[in-house]
Each structure stands twice: as structure tokens, then as C-alpha cells.
Design a protein around this motif. Structure first.
Motif, PDB file in Angstrom:
ATOM      1  N   CYS A   1       5.598 117.432  -8.638  1.00 14.82           N
ATOM      2  CA  CYS A   1       4.171 117.115  -8.828  1.00 14.82           C
ATOM      3  C   CYS A   1       3.668 116.235  -7.685  1.00 14.82           C
ATOM      4  O   CYS A   1       4.447 115.689  -6.908  1.00 14.82           O
TER       5      CYS A   1
ATOM      6  N   SER B   1       5.148 112.263 -13.203  1.00 16.23           N
ATOM      7  CA  SER B   1       4.449 112.764 -14.389  1.00 16.23           C
ATOM      8  C   SER B   1       5.405 113.026 -15.537  1.00 16.23           C
ATOM      9  O   SER B   1       6.606 113.244 -15.335  1.00 16.23           O
TER      10      SER B   1
ATOM     11  N   TRP C   1       3.674 122.925 -12.120  1.00 20.55           N
ATOM     12  CA  TRP C   1       4.859 122.384 -12.802  1.00 20.55           C
ATOM     13  C   TRP C   1       4.709 122.490 -14.314  1.00 20.55           C
ATOM     14  O   TRP C   1       5.639 122.905 -15.016  1.00 20.55           O
TER      15      TRP C   1
ATOM     16  N   THR D   1       0.366 110.822 -16.018  1.00 18.35           N
ATOM     17  CA  THR D   1       0.596 110.776 -14.572  1.00 18.35           C
ATOM     18  C   THR D   1       0.365 109.370 -14.041  1.00 18.35           C
ATOM     19  O   THR D   1      -0.676 108.756 -14.311  1.00 18.35           O
TER      20      THR D   1
ATOM     21  N   THR E   1       0.961 119.750  -9.852  1.00 16.49           N
ATOM     22  CA  THR E   1       1.259 119.321 -11.223  1.00 16.49           C
ATOM     23  C   THR E   1       0.942 120.438 -12.205  1.00 16.49           C
ATOM     24  O   THR E   1       1.702 120.690 -13.155  1.00 16.49           O
TER      25      THR E   1
END
Length: 317
Positions: free
Chosen positions: A102, A106, A17, A61, A14
């Protein structure tokens, strides 16, 4: 990089990203866990900018949540729709609804100034602000309607609070056994309530509060304005007392909002949302206590819900 505790840590995939969606020269210099949400993990990411300043983003998330893809698609669609309107919603930066990049689904969005205010002080000034803001939301006319609202309870799933007047609750349950009244559809937030509204409140003058943002658009729907009004009314009744639920309805109409024409139709929507809250009293009370309303135990909130449903039946029934 500052990291305020283990809860603030962002998972490796994540984090990678997020970095692909930063502006050139930006870097993450701080991560802070945000509290108060029920279904999603929320973190504020502080970015160091190329010119030496900072700006904040918010990372949302969903961990092991069954409907995460649907919720994130609806939220990203709503944030895109609201760009350029008078509704102060976050700006969409990026979304990964299927966790293709992720660890978990998210959404990355801009950070809005302000804070949630759940205390009793200043509530009389905030209620008209909430009402005017909801009228503005209902005035949004999307080119493509979001999906139809989903009812959050049935007559058979209501949980009658301990010590409640069974006859009153039985009568309320009978109200929602009937078919939903006809309605004129509106763009709904579907979880509009003080916990999803940000305020700027001058410390020396609580009555000078102003709304700076509305967050959590994951349940955006199409349906009757009464449903959004009923939900905010219920939450205000649980936070501040039953009379504030009724006063919000009045404030909404005073702000130019239009509700169902008949008392019986209004009762249906108000009671439906109140009864829906019966199934999740402990769930909604927990973040309120974490935010400082320690007196709002599950038992205390259940008592307020009973008083509110009784008030609705006496006033509109």
C-alpha cells in the motif's frame, strides 16, 4: 461505486491490495470516510457479495505516522488473540504494516455494528457497561504477553491549565515523580474510553444501551489494570464531569475488577493519566466537537481536567 467525498477515496495501491483480500465474486460498491480518529484515516468499505447482498469492512491507514509499523503489528496481534473470546473486537482480514503493498501502512478488518456515544444523555446506564467490558478485557490471558505499557507523561512535561491552582498541580506532579507502584500485570487495551466503544442504543430507550464492539487495539500493552481504568476515568471526567471519573472506578470494582490495594497506589495511576491528558487537551477535544459536542472547546476541557485533578487530590491525596 458510491464515494462520499474526496476524503473517502482510497489510494490506488491500497485499493488494489484490498481487492486481493475480498471473497470470490465480491466488489467494492461504496466507500465512506469515518470520523473521530486522531492518528489514522478510517474508511468503511461496502462490498457487494456474489449472492446480491452486501457486507462492510473497515480500512485503517496511518499516513506519515512514526510508529505505524509497531501499532499495526500490535493491533493485528490483538485482533487475532481476541478471536473466539467474549470481547467484541473486529476480525482481522489483512495487514500491511510496512507499506509493502500500500501507499501507507494499513489494516483491513471486519466492520462492527453500532456507534460511539459521547453525549451526556444515558451516561449513567453506559458507565456500568463500560466497566463490565473492561473487566472482560483484563480477564484475557494471552499465550504471549504484549509489550510492557509506556507511560505517556513525565513530571517535567505536564502542562498546567491556565487558571489552575498551582499548589494542587504541583502536589499532583510530585505524585508521579515517585517510582511506579508494584502491580499484577493484565492485558490492557491502553486506550479504552467511550470514543473506542460502539453501542447499540434504542432511540426510545437510551437506558437500554448495549455494547456491540471495542475498536482501536493499536496500543495493546501489558501493565496494571489501574492504568486502563484511570484512562477511561479521565475521558469520562472530561466528557461528562469529574464525578463520572470517580464513578467509573467504583463501577469497575462493582463489576468484579481488582485495583491497587492502597489509596496512594490508586492515586498514582489516576493522577498519571490525568496529567498525561494535560499535554493534548486541544487534540482530544477536536474529534469530540466534530462528533457534536461543540461546547467542549479546548478551554472547557482544560477546565474540566483541572477540576478532575483537583478532585482526585482531594479524594485520594
Amino acid at each position: 461505486m458510491s464515494n462520499h467525498g474526496e476524503a473517502a477515496a482510497v489510494r490506488p495501491l491500497t485499493l488494489a491490495w484490498v481487492r486481493t483480500h475480498l471473497e470470490p465474486g465480491e466488489r467494492i460498491v461504496g466507500i465512506e470516510a469515518l470520523h473521530g480518529g486522531i492518528t489514522a484515516e478510517m474508511r468503511r468499505l461496502t462490498l457487494g457479495t456474489r449472492d446480491g447482498g452486501t457486507r462492510d469492512l473497515v480500512l485503517r491507514t496511518f499516513v506519515d505516522v512514526a510508529h505505524a509499523e509497531d501499532w499495526l503489528n500490535r493491533e493485528s496481534g490483538a485482533l487475532t488473540l481476541l478471536t473466539g473470546t467474549d470481547v467484541p473486537a473486529p476480525g482481522l482480514v489483512a495487514v500491511d504494516p510496512t507499506a509493502a503493498h500500500c501507499e501507507y501502512p494499513s489494516l483491513l478488518m471486519t466492520h462492527l455494528a453500532g456507534r460511539t456515544v459521547l453525549g451526556d444523555e444515558g451516561v449513567e446506564a453506559r458507565v456500568p457497561l463500560l466497566a463490565r467490558q473492561l473487566v472482560e478485557i483484563h480477564a484475557v490471558r494471552p499465550a504471549e504477553r504484549p509489550r510492557k505499557y509506556v507511560a505517556l507523561t513525565t513530571a517535567d512535561t505536564v502542562v498546567v491549565p491556565e487558571g489552575a491552582d498551582k499548589a494542587v498541580w504541583d502536589a499532583a506532579i510530585e505524585v508521579i515523580r515517585k517510582p511506579a507502584p508494584p502491580y499484577e500485570g493484565r492485558f490492557l487495551h491502553r486506550d479504552f474510553q467511550p470514543g473506542n466503544v460502539l453501542f447499540d442504543v434504542p432511540p426510545e430507550r437510551p437506558a437500554g444501551a448495549r455494547i456491540t464492539g471495542v475498536v482501536d487495539w493499536a496500543a495493546t500493552s501489558w501493565g496494571p489494570a489501574d492504568l486502563d481504568v484511570a484512562h477511561c476515568s479521565t475521558v469520562l471526567a472530561l466528557l461528562h464531569g469529574p464525578e463520572w471519573g470517580l464513578r467509573f472506578t467504583e463501577a469497575y470494582e462493582q463489576a468484579g475488577g481488582v485495583l491497587a490495594a492502597t489509596t496512594s497506589e490508586r492515586l498514582y495511576w489516576q493522577v498519571r493519566d490525568g496529567l498525561a491528558s494535560s499535554e493534548e487537551v486541544a487534540l482530544v477535544a477536536r474529534p469530540w466537537r466534530e462528533a457534536g459536542r461543540t461546547e467542549l472547546t479546548a478551554h472547557a476541557v482544560a477546565e474540566r481536567l483541572d477540576a478532575y485533578v483537583t478532585t482526585l487530590m482531594e479524594t485520594l491525596g
